[in-house]
Enzyme design. Structure first.
Site, PDB file in Angstrom:
ATOM      1  N   GLN A  75      46.289  17.529 116.793  1.00 40.87           N
ATOM      2  CA  GLN A  75      47.229  16.968 117.731  1.00 40.87           C
ATOM      3  C   GLN A  75      46.900  15.618 118.188  1.00 40.87           C
ATOM      4  O   GLN A  75      47.208  15.054 119.237  1.00 40.87           O
ATOM      5  CB  GLN A  75      47.766  17.839 118.688  1.00 40.87           C
ATOM      6  CG  GLN A  75      48.610  18.875 118.289  1.00 40.87           C
ATOM      7  CD  GLN A  75      50.139  18.641 117.769  1.00 40.87           C
ATOM      8  OE1 GLN A  75      50.452  17.437 118.085  1.00 40.87           O
ATOM      9  NE2 GLN A  75      50.401  19.533 116.954  1.00 40.87           N
ATOM     10  N   SER A  76      46.244  14.792 117.279  1.00 41.45           N
ATOM     11  CA  SER A  76      45.770  13.390 117.401  1.00 41.45           C
ATOM     12  C   SER A  76      46.920  12.499 117.843  1.00 41.45           C
ATOM     13  O   SER A  76      47.596  12.107 116.860  1.00 41.45           O
ATOM     14  CB  SER A  76      44.779  12.855 116.447  1.00 41.45           C
ATOM     15  OG  SER A  76      44.646  11.500 116.399  1.00 41.45           O
ATOM     16  N   ASN A  77      46.988  11.618 118.710  1.00 43.42           N
ATOM     17  CA  ASN A  77      47.842  10.592 118.924  1.00 43.42           C
ATOM     18  C   ASN A  77      47.605   9.273 118.244  1.00 43.42           C
ATOM     19  O   ASN A  77      48.234   8.542 117.765  1.00 43.42           O
ATOM     20  CB  ASN A  77      47.897  10.419 120.456  1.00 43.42           C
ATOM     21  CG  ASN A  77      48.489  11.491 121.372  1.00 43.42           C
ATOM     22  OD1 ASN A  77      49.471  11.951 121.139  1.00 43.42           O
ATOM     23  ND2 ASN A  77      47.603  11.805 122.315  1.00 43.42           N
ATOM     24  N   ALA A  79      45.962   9.336 115.445  1.00 41.56           N
ATOM     25  CA  ALA A  79      46.144   9.539 113.783  1.00 41.56           C
ATOM     26  C   ALA A  79      47.696   9.340 113.859  1.00 41.56           C
ATOM     27  O   ALA A  79      47.895   8.459 112.681  1.00 41.56           O
ATOM     28  CB  ALA A  79      45.883  11.031 113.644  1.00 41.56           C
TER      29      ALA A  79
END
Ligand SMILES: *Cc1c(COP(=O)(O)O)cnc(C)c1O
Length: 334
Positions: A75-77, A79
């Site tokens: 859930q990388s912001n 990325a």
């Protein structure tokens, strides 16, 4: 400070608002809380990585890249904002996602930021926890080169001396707004992870002699490790700008008491903080970073660390898209 001498692509809606939070300030009964709305940077639902990507994508273009590679948690912001920045600048984008939490439910694996990565046209690959992600990015770069592409690797969180320029810029922007509003800032607080945000801010706040203490609230590493990482990057950023030595080690302060059982794992205080902010101010925080940062801030106010009569700025680093990957952490609506 003259940041436009560094290559930069305009991606963010700037300046982001600096707003007073009357309801939250009253509910907590402590300092007057202001929020710097970097959740409103505007690119693909916004967030702090967009400021870094203005400088990183420009460097990619200078290096004649036609593809970018980066990595993050599922859930990388970072990325998601990189995928959006790549779409906007017409580059291919490879996103390597490490499952740091061990969650396998559908919301976590497919909704929120991951869903948006795909929507922005990025190619996504999943890796188990504790993979050597820098190595995986090198492998990906090699593969792309063998297909005739020119890849550019963006480090995790966009945190290097180039990306951190975005937060030197944010420090200057916030000071300008405070000066225009006649606001005396007594404390500046942010969540801190891959370190670029805090490192850039501390360089900006120190190089301008603002005399504003900055606190980073950690989301992953223990205090000593986090402070060292921020300090090293602050020094590298100052070197890159030609102002070596502007940050003393004791200006880099992190409080890592609010991580809970690990990176990306929800805590009760995060759920309370996210809920309180939504109820009081209708502002959406995120479960992994800004929510834990706010949980720390709330606790420090309750402990009397920050008091009535002081003005405090909390940096909203964004990430609300991540809420949809963490629906189960929140109580079901009545
Ligand atoms: C990445 C991120 C942070 C932490 O910023 P760093 O520069 O990695 O320390 C904070 N909040 C959100 C929402 C983020 O995505």
């Amino acid at each position: 400070m003259h940041l436009s001498r560094f290559p930069r692509i305009h991606l963010a809606h700037l300046p982001t608002p600096l707003e007073y939070l009357p309801n939250l300030s009253q509910a907590l009964g402590g300092p007057d809380i202001y929020i710097k709305r970097d959740d409103c940077t505007g690119l693909g639902t916004g967030g702090n990585k967009t400021r870094k990507l203005e400088f990183l994508m420009a460097d990619a273009v200078e290096n004649r890249a036609d593809a970018v590679i980066t990595h993050g948690a599922v859930q990388s912001n970072h990325a998601r904002q990189t995928a959006a920045a790549a779409a906007k600048t017409g580059m291919d984008c490879s996103i390597l996602l490490e499952n740091r939490t061990g969650y396998t439910d559908r919301d976590y694996m497919e909704s929120g930021n991951v869903f948006l990565d795909g929507l922005f046209g990025a190619e996504i690959a999943h890796f188990p926890r504790d993979t050597d992600m820098d190595g995986a990015m090198e492998d990906k770069a090699e593969e792309l080169r063998s297909r005739g592409k020119t890849p550019y690797i963006i480090p995790g969180g966009g945190s290097n001396a180039i990306g951190a320029l975005g937060y030197v810029n944010c420090a200057i922007e916030t000071l300008t707004q405070a000066n225009d509003m006649g606001l005396r800032i007594d404390h500046f607080v942010t969540a801190t992870g891959s370190a670029g945000t805090q490192a850039g801010l501390v360089v900006g706040l120190e190089a301008t002699n603002s005399q504003i203490p900055l606190l980073g609230i950690g989301v992953r590493a223990p205090k000593d490790q986090q402070e060292e990482k921020v300090y090293q990057l602050a020094c590298a950023t100052a070197d890159h700008m030609g102002i070596s030595g502007c940050v003393a080690r004791d200006k880099v302060i992190a409080n890592c008491d609010y991580v809970g059982s690990g990176y990306g794992l929800p805590t009760q205080s995060m759920v309370e903080a996210v809920t309180l902010m939504a109820h009081q101010e209708a502002i959406l925080m995120d479960p992994v970073y800004s929510g834990k940062g706010l949980a720390g801030l709330i606790d420090l106010i309750r402990q009397g660390e920050y008091t009535k009569g002081q003005n405090l700025v909390f940096l909203h680093t964004g990430g609300s898209a991540g809420l949809f990957g963490y629906i189960e952490a929140f109580p079901a609506p009545l």
